[in-house]
Design a protein around this motif. Structure first.
Motif, PDB file in Angstrom:
ATOM      1  N   SER A  56       0.814  -1.208   0.000  1.00 34.37           N
ATOM      2  CA  SER A  56       0.000   0.000   0.000  1.00 34.37           C
ATOM      3  C   SER A  56       0.856   1.270   0.000  1.00 34.37           C
ATOM      4  O   SER A  56       0.505   2.259  -0.646  1.00 34.37           O
ATOM      5  CB  SER A  56      -0.947   0.003   1.194  1.00 34.37           C
ATOM      6  OG  SER A  56      -0.207  -0.048   2.392  1.00 34.37           O
ATOM      7  N   LYS A  57       1.994   1.253   0.658  1.00 33.89           N
ATOM      8  CA  LYS A  57       2.848   2.439   0.695  1.00 33.89           C
ATOM      9  C   LYS A  57       3.411   2.724  -0.692  1.00 33.89           C
ATOM     10  O   LYS A  57       3.424   3.874  -1.146  1.00 33.89           O
ATOM     11  CB  LYS A  57       3.978   2.262   1.702  1.00 33.89           C
ATOM     12  CG  LYS A  57       4.772   3.529   1.921  1.00 33.89           C
ATOM     13  CD  LYS A  57       5.655   3.409   3.128  1.00 33.89           C
ATOM     14  CE  LYS A  57       6.343   4.764   3.335  1.00 33.89           C
ATOM     15  NZ  LYS A  57       6.997   4.860   4.602  1.00 33.89           N
ATOM     16  N   SER A 114       0.713   4.164  -2.889  1.00 35.14           N
ATOM     17  CA  SER A 114       0.434   5.575  -2.588  1.00 35.14           C
ATOM     18  C   SER A 114       1.528   6.476  -3.159  1.00 35.14           C
ATOM     19  O   SER A 114       1.239   7.573  -3.660  1.00 35.14           O
ATOM     20  CB  SER A 114       0.269   5.787  -1.084  1.00 35.14           C
ATOM     21  OG  SER A 114       1.487   5.539  -0.418  1.00 35.14           O
TER      22      SER A 114
END
Length: 157
Positions: free
Chosen positions: A139-140, A143
């Protein structure tokens, strides 16, 4: 008593049925040993007749079954041919569609027009993937790529 009934009275009495003697019944000789066994082996005429009728019925049934089986085989062959043609045409259409989609994807991937290079990177990444078998948390990274797509690298352009 004969005197009481005269000769003429006997003639007027009811006619007496004449019984013909039937042909003498031939009694089967008593069989002994092997003759008795072979006499038991012979089938009665009714059973022999039934077996013959049964054989005819079975022959007719076998012929009908063979005809039905042949008809089913012909029907199956035509149905298989039809299925094969349909499958082949669908496979050809799918192949052509996949080639067209691949050409469109490659053209979009390799387009080098002016703009943000990070949009091209984001195009190649699936951001909607939420499969449970992913072990790593990405997810990082997602993003960061989304932010680069929208803002780009500041000061590097």
């Amino acid at each position: 008593m004969d005197d009481l009934l005269g000769d003429d009275q006997i003639e007027t009495a009811a006619p007496v049925a004449v019984v013909e003697e039937a042909a003498p019944v031939q009694e089967e000789p008593e069989l002994t040993g092997y003759a008795a066994v072979s006499a038991m082996d012979e089938e009665p005429e009714s059973i022999t007749k039934w077996k013959a009728e049964q054989a005819v019925r079975l022959q007719q049934l076998e012929e009908e079954t063979a005809k039905k089986e042949q008809a089913m085989l012909e029907e199956a062959k035509t149905e298989l041919d039809t299925w094969g043609k349909t499958y082949s045409s669908q496979n050809t259409e799918r192949h052509e569609r996949n080639l067209d989609d691949e050409k469109a994807f490659i053209a979009k991937r390799d387009e080098t027009g002016p703009g943000n290079q990070w949009e091209r990177v984001a195009f190649l990444i699936d951001f909607n993937s939420k499969s449970p078998n992913k072990v790593k948390d990405t997810s990082k990274m997602k993003s960061i790529l989304i932010r680069l797509k929208s803002e780009g690298l500041k000061g590097r352009d």
